[in-house]
Design a protein around this motif. Structure first.
Motif, PDB file in Angstrom:
ATOM      1  N   VAL A 191       0.840  -1.200   0.000  1.00  0.00           N
ATOM      2  CA  VAL A 191       0.000   0.000   0.000  1.00  0.00           C
ATOM      3  C   VAL A 191       0.872   1.245   0.000  1.00  0.00           C
ATOM      4  CG1 VAL A 191      -1.725   1.292   1.311  1.00  0.00           C
ATOM      5  CG2 VAL A 191      -1.901  -1.187   1.146  1.00  0.00           C
ATOM      6  N   VAL A 192       1.897   1.255   0.828  1.00  0.00           N
ATOM      7  CA  VAL A 192       2.791   2.409   0.889  1.00  0.00           C
ATOM      8  C   VAL A 192       3.502   2.602  -0.444  1.00  0.00           C
ATOM      9  CG1 VAL A 192       4.859   3.338   1.993  1.00  0.00           C
ATOM     10  CG2 VAL A 192       3.087   2.269   3.374  1.00  0.00           C
ATOM     11  N   ALA A 193       3.938   1.515  -1.056  1.00  0.00           N
ATOM     12  CA  ALA A 193       4.619   1.612  -2.352  1.00  0.00           C
ATOM     13  C   ALA A 193       3.679   2.184  -3.412  1.00  0.00           C
ATOM     14  CB  ALA A 193       5.133   0.244  -2.782  1.00  0.00           C
ATOM     15  N   ALA A 194       2.409   1.771  -3.412  1.00  0.00           N
ATOM     16  CA  ALA A 194       1.449   2.283  -4.386  1.00  0.00           C
ATOM     17  C   ALA A 194       1.198   3.772  -4.171  1.00  0.00           C
ATOM     18  CB  ALA A 194       0.137   1.504  -4.287  1.00  0.00           C
ATOM     19  N   ILE A 195       1.085   4.187  -2.923  1.00  0.00           N
ATOM     20  CA  ILE A 195       0.858   5.609  -2.629  1.00  0.00           C
ATOM     21  C   ILE A 195       2.048   6.435  -3.054  1.00  0.00           C
ATOM     22  CG2 ILE A 195       0.568   7.267  -0.742  1.00  0.00           C
ATOM     23  CD1 ILE A 195      -1.091   5.108   0.697  1.00  0.00           C
ATOM     24  N   GLU A 196       3.253   5.972  -2.746  1.00  0.00           N
ATOM     25  CA  GLU A 196       4.464   6.698  -3.132  1.00  0.00           C
ATOM     26  C   GLU A 196       4.584   6.796  -4.647  1.00  0.00           C
ATOM     27  OE1 GLU A 196       6.773   8.336  -1.368  1.00  0.00           O
ATOM     28  OE2 GLU A 196       5.593   7.978   0.439  1.00  0.00           O
ATOM     29  N   ALA A 197       4.229   5.733  -5.358  1.00  0.00           N
ATOM     30  CA  ALA A 197       4.307   5.756  -6.823  1.00  0.00           C
ATOM     31  C   ALA A 197       3.344   6.790  -7.392  1.00  0.00           C
ATOM     32  CB  ALA A 197       3.985   4.372  -7.386  1.00  0.00           C
ATOM     33  N   ARG A 198       2.126   6.870  -6.850  1.00  0.00           N
ATOM     34  CA  ARG A 198       1.162   7.870  -7.323  1.00  0.00           C
ATOM     35  C   ARG A 198       1.639   9.276  -7.002  1.00  0.00           C
ATOM     36  NH1 ARG A 198      -3.388   4.530  -5.135  1.00  0.00           N
ATOM     37  NH2 ARG A 198      -3.080   5.798  -3.293  1.00  0.00           N
ATOM     38  N   ARG A 199       2.210   9.449  -5.826  1.00  0.00           N
ATOM     39  CA  ARG A 199       2.642  10.788  -5.435  1.00  0.00           C
ATOM     40  C   ARG A 199       3.798  11.273  -6.301  1.00  0.00           C
ATOM     41  NH1 ARG A 199       5.180  12.455   0.175  1.00  0.00           N
ATOM     42  NH2 ARG A 199       5.342  10.218   0.290  1.00  0.00           N
ATOM     43  N   THR A 200       4.764  10.404  -6.595  1.00  0.00           N
ATOM     44  CA  THR A 200       5.900  10.830  -7.416  1.00  0.00           C
ATOM     45  C   THR A 200       5.488  11.016  -8.873  1.00  0.00           C
ATOM     46  OG1 THR A 200       6.564   8.528  -7.678  1.00  0.00           O
ATOM     47  CG2 THR A 200       7.644   9.802  -5.939  1.00  0.00           C
ATOM     48  N   ALA A 201       4.481  10.279  -9.348  1.00  0.00           N
ATOM     49  CA  ALA A 201       4.033  10.432 -10.731  1.00  0.00           C
ATOM     50  C   ALA A 201       3.312  11.763 -10.915  1.00  0.00           C
ATOM     51  CB  ALA A 201       3.100   9.286 -11.114  1.00  0.00           C
ATOM     52  N   ASN A 202       2.598  12.216  -9.912  1.00  0.00           N
ATOM     53  CA  ASN A 202       1.846  13.466 -10.011  1.00  0.00           C
ATOM     54  C   ASN A 202       2.652  14.690  -9.619  1.00  0.00           C
ATOM     55  OD1 ASN A 202      -0.387  12.017 -10.777  1.00  0.00           O
ATOM     56  ND2 ASN A 202      -1.230  11.891  -8.720  1.00  0.00           N
ATOM     57  N   LYS A 203       3.842  14.485  -9.122  1.00  0.00           N
ATOM     58  CA  LYS A 203       4.659  15.588  -8.663  1.00  0.00           C
ATOM     59  C   LYS A 203       5.228  16.361  -9.852  1.00  0.00           C
ATOM     60  CE  LYS A 203       7.512  16.123  -4.701  1.00  0.00           C
ATOM     61  NZ  LYS A 203       8.460  15.506  -3.813  1.00  0.00           N
ATOM     62  N   LYS A 204       5.078  17.671  -9.814  1.00  0.00           N
ATOM     63  CA  LYS A 204       5.625  18.507 -10.877  1.00  0.00           C
ATOM     64  C   LYS A 204       7.113  18.728 -10.622  1.00  0.00           C
ATOM     65  CE  LYS A 204       1.342  20.992 -11.667  1.00  0.00           C
ATOM     66  NZ  LYS A 204       0.668  22.276 -11.635  1.00  0.00           N
ATOM     67  N   VAL A 205       7.865  18.778 -11.706  1.00  0.00           N
ATOM     68  CA  VAL A 205       9.291  19.027 -11.585  1.00  0.00           C
ATOM     69  C   VAL A 205       9.486  20.525 -11.441  1.00  0.00           C
ATOM     70  CG1 VAL A 205      11.530  18.802 -12.729  1.00  0.00           C
ATOM     71  CG2 VAL A 205       9.792  17.017 -12.995  1.00  0.00           C
ATOM     72  N   ALA A 206      10.118  20.932 -10.380  1.00  0.00           N
ATOM     73  CA  ALA A 206      10.335  22.352 -10.124  1.00  0.00           C
ATOM     74  C   ALA A 206      11.469  22.860 -11.006  1.00  0.00           C
ATOM     75  CB  ALA A 206      10.674  22.571  -8.659  1.00  0.00           C
ATOM     76  N   LYS A 207      11.202  23.955 -11.682  1.00  0.00           N
ATOM     77  CA  LYS A 207      12.228  24.565 -12.518  1.00  0.00           C
ATOM     78  C   LYS A 207      13.099  25.446 -11.640  1.00  0.00           C
ATOM     79  CE  LYS A 207       9.294  24.727 -16.598  1.00  0.00           C
ATOM     80  NZ  LYS A 207       8.613  25.579 -17.561  1.00  0.00           N
ATOM     81  N   PRO A 208      14.385  25.429 -11.881  1.00  0.00           N
ATOM     82  CA  PRO A 208      15.241  26.297 -11.078  1.00  0.00           C
ATOM     83  C   PRO A 208      14.956  27.762 -11.384  1.00  0.00           C
ATOM     84  CG  PRO A 208      16.506  25.203 -12.792  1.00  0.00           C
ATOM     85  CD  PRO A 208      15.129  24.633 -12.824  1.00  0.00           C
ATOM     86  N   THR A 209      14.896  28.557 -10.346  1.00  0.00           N
ATOM     87  CA  THR A 209      14.621  29.986 -10.536  1.00  0.00           C
ATOM     88  C   THR A 209      15.911  30.722 -10.815  1.00  0.00           C
ATOM     89  OG1 THR A 209      14.836  30.364  -8.178  1.00  0.00           O
ATOM     90  CG2 THR A 209      12.618  29.929  -9.011  1.00  0.00           C
ATOM     91  N   LYS A 210      15.794  31.751 -11.615  1.00  0.00           N
ATOM     92  CA  LYS A 210      16.947  32.557 -11.948  1.00  0.00           C
ATOM     93  C   LYS A 210      17.149  33.571 -10.839  1.00  0.00           C
ATOM     94  CE  LYS A 210      18.851  35.430 -15.598  1.00  0.00           C
ATOM     95  NZ  LYS A 210      18.593  36.070 -16.881  1.00  0.00           N
ATOM     96  N   GLN A 211      18.313  33.527 -10.240  1.00  0.00           N
ATOM     97  CA  GLN A 211      18.586  34.426  -9.143  1.00  0.00           C
ATOM     98  C   GLN A 211      19.384  35.613  -9.633  1.00  0.00           C
ATOM     99  OE1 GLN A 211      20.474  32.288  -6.027  1.00  0.00           O
ATOM    100  NE2 GLN A 211      18.671  31.053  -5.570  1.00  0.00           N
TER     101      GLN A 211
END
Length: 110
Positions: A64-84
């Motif tokens: 169950v934990v593995a399935a939840i983690e897989a869904r969470r990482t699949a839906n996670k947006k990749v953060a773009k690095p901000t220009k400082q």
């Protein structure tokens, strides 16, 4: 409107006086062994305890934990690095009025 609450010391003194008065008028204090008040026919009173039921089958946690983690990482947006912007390039400039008094502060990139 509200009376002061009695302190613990006052309550303790009041209780001791009532006990002394009770004993002075012929009252007796009976000592009861621990657990005696909850005994019914020599057995403890367990009526309030639910009857034991077999446990329901449960889902294994690792899957169950593995399935939840897989869904969470699949839906996670990749953060773009901000220009400082380097703060070393910005300069603080005070804008003065006609009499030489500061009006506001602005930041320039020079």
């Amino acid at each position: 409107m509200f009376s002061n609450r009695p302190t613990k010391k006052q309550l303790r003194k009041d209780h001791e006086e009532k006990i002394a008065s009770f004993l002075a008028h012929g009252g007796t204090i009976q000592s009861v062994p621990p657990g005696a008040s909850s005994l019914i026919d020599g057995n403890y009173n367990n009526r309030h305890i639910r009857l034991e039921r077999p446990h329901k089958t449960r889902t294994a946690i690792p899957e169950v934990v593995a399935a939840i983690e897989a869904r969470r990482t699949a839906n996670k947006k990749v953060a773009k690095p901000t220009k400082q912007v380097s703060r070393h390039k910005s300069l603080r400039k005070v804008v003065l009025d006609d009499f030489g008094e500061p009006v506001r502060v602005i930041w320039t990139n020079h």
